[in-house]
Design an enzyme around this catalytic site. Sequence first.
Site, mmCIF file in Angstrom:
data_model
loop_
_atom_site.group_PDB
_atom_site.id
_atom_site.type_symbol
_atom_site.label_atom_id
_atom_site.label_comp_id
_atom_site.label_asym_id
_atom_site.label_seq_id
_atom_site.Cartn_x
_atom_site.Cartn_y
_atom_site.Cartn_z
ATOM 1 N N LYS A 288 0.847 -1.198 0.000
ATOM 2 C CA LYS A 288 0.000 0.000 0.000
ATOM 3 C C LYS A 288 0.883 1.250 0.000
ATOM 4 O O LYS A 288 1.926 1.278 0.671
ATOM 5 C CB LYS A 288 -0.881 -0.036 1.254
ATOM 6 C CG LYS A 288 -1.907 1.078 1.357
ATOM 7 C CD LYS A 288 -2.787 0.868 2.597
ATOM 8 C CE LYS A 288 -3.851 1.932 2.743
ATOM 9 N NZ LYS A 288 -4.693 1.711 3.952
ATOM 10 N N SER B 137 -9.664 1.618 3.144
ATOM 11 C CA SER B 137 -8.830 2.394 2.257
ATOM 12 C C SER B 137 -7.797 1.580 1.490
ATOM 13 O O SER B 137 -7.255 2.053 0.497
ATOM 14 C CB SER B 137 -8.118 3.482 3.053
ATOM 15 O OG SER B 137 -7.232 2.898 3.987
ATOM 16 N N SER C 109 -9.740 -0.810 7.298
ATOM 17 C CA SER C 109 -9.189 -0.651 5.946
ATOM 18 C C SER C 109 -8.495 -1.854 5.348
ATOM 19 O O SER C 109 -8.138 -1.836 4.169
ATOM 20 C CB SER C 109 -8.228 0.532 5.905
ATOM 21 O OG SER C 109 -8.965 1.703 5.745
HETATM 22 N N1 GLN Z 1 -13.076 3.729 6.565
HETATM 23 C C1 GLN Z 1 -12.445 4.178 7.771
HETATM 24 C C2 GLN Z 1 -12.088 5.632 7.647
HETATM 25 O O1 GLN Z 1 -12.417 6.211 6.686
HETATM 26 C C3 GLN Z 1 -11.258 3.337 8.082
HETATM 27 C C4 GLN Z 1 -10.054 3.722 7.355
HETATM 28 C C5 GLN Z 1 -8.849 2.926 7.713
HETATM 29 O O2 GLN Z 1 -8.951 1.885 8.375
HETATM 30 N N2 GLN Z 1 -7.693 3.441 7.342
HETATM 31 O O3 GLN Z 1 -11.487 6.196 8.500
#
Ligand code: GLN
Length: 488
Positions: free
Chosen positions: A77, A152, A176
């Site tokens: 990532k 994400s 994420s």
């Molecule tokens: N969807 C969550 C957010 O927008 C989690 C994101 C993540 O785990 N980096 O914060």
Amino acid sequence: MTILDASIRDLHTKIRDKEIKPSELAEAALQRIEESDNKIKAYLTVTAEQALAHAKKLDNLPDGEIPLLYGIPGAIKDNMCTEGIKTTCASQILANYIPPYTATAVKKLNEQNYVLAGKTNMDEFAMGSSNENSSFFPTKNPWDPERVPGGSSGGSAATVAAGHVPFSLGSDTGGSIRQPASYCGVVGMKPTYGLVSRFGLVAFASSLDQIGPFARNVEDTAAVLQAIAGYDKMDSTSAKVEIPNYLAALNGDIKGLRIAIPEEYFAEGIDPEVAARVKEAIKVLESQGAIVEEVTLPHTKYAVACYYLLAPAEASSNLARYDGVRYGVRAEDAENLIDMYKKTRAQGFGAEVKRRIMLGTYALSSGYYDAYYLRAQKVRTLIKQDFDKVFEKYDVVVSPTAPTVAFKSGEKSHDPMTMYLNDIYTIPVNLAGLPGISVPCGLAHGMPVGLQIIGKAFSESTILKVAHAYEQQAKLNLRPALAGGVRS
Ligand code: GLN
């Protein structure tokens, strides 16, 4: 079937026995990326040249044993620093950032001589659940390009689902890794907070962030976790714990294991088809001798609100460093220093990142700190205590990973609130610092559904064992048509 469809263990055996060369494997991966990534867009950077050069060197096997990930292609990532290779966090503010060092988790993969295929797309600074917040382009779901891959870490999930590479790394602050794994029909694991070093992971919310693996099956996931786990003096929150042999735990024996099903995770808002798949999976676990009982995690309803205070608060502080002086992009047309800060941040950050910085700054501001931040911290403790209580009697908690299957692109992007609610089953796990894994458990509306297995702190062996037992019994082998698979 191509060679890339084989498991890491099979690829390892083939490399060791000189049936396949690491360079052939790297070529196959890069070719598959070239063939299909124009449709999926999982990658921000494909490191083709370096990958081939590295793999060529690995063709000369060293004497003695080779590590499990030797010569295996993987993707990272784009919020993990890779020395000499662009690391953008999918943000304009880091569009040109080339780190002078490598994140510890990636370094540990390097020590095994894995082959980096490229850096994957993500929501900007890991803020989002759909990859639509990438400032470059959105990644598509390999099962249906009209749908999001989740986020994400959407690029990392999509590249594994598309069969480009056998594994990837993502990061999980509120879901994420697990949510995109669920949406793309692959395995994704968020380890216990502190198990994997965060050194070199670009910080979003430091008390919640954790790096973890994606793979197509549980055994491969365990192999990658084995490689990246362990104490690191460069991360002050890194845990000094003994790392067990995760692969040895995969013995299929879950007889007598106590499984808790939280009633709050099947309440209003869940797609009935998703709930049905998860309940069928629970039956499979029961048929293997596990004892299943319903429990309550009463503070679940506060988790989303609590997270969306704490995570933006920490983000507002962490992202203060992007001032145009040290990293990445600087606004050109500024009249003075303050103007330069303002313009750099206004031009460099996207809408969601700005929203979070504003929310977080507000929550931390004097006069509001006690009402919001401090109170959210107290709620966080209550959520953790809910889990502590359940784990006094049970070995794991099992639930859906997300309330729905992957939604259509654009469906939620206009409404941050519905997007945030999508994280309802994953967020509590981060707030409590626990490990969680998402394993595919069938299809609903033609799209993959994820089964989430949550464990006590540092009980990765247990959740991997349960996930593996389920996977072996269910034999789903879900693959999108795009990766040459049949929908089964
Ligand atoms: N969807 C969550 C957010 O927008 C989690 C994101 C993540 O785990 N980096 O914060």
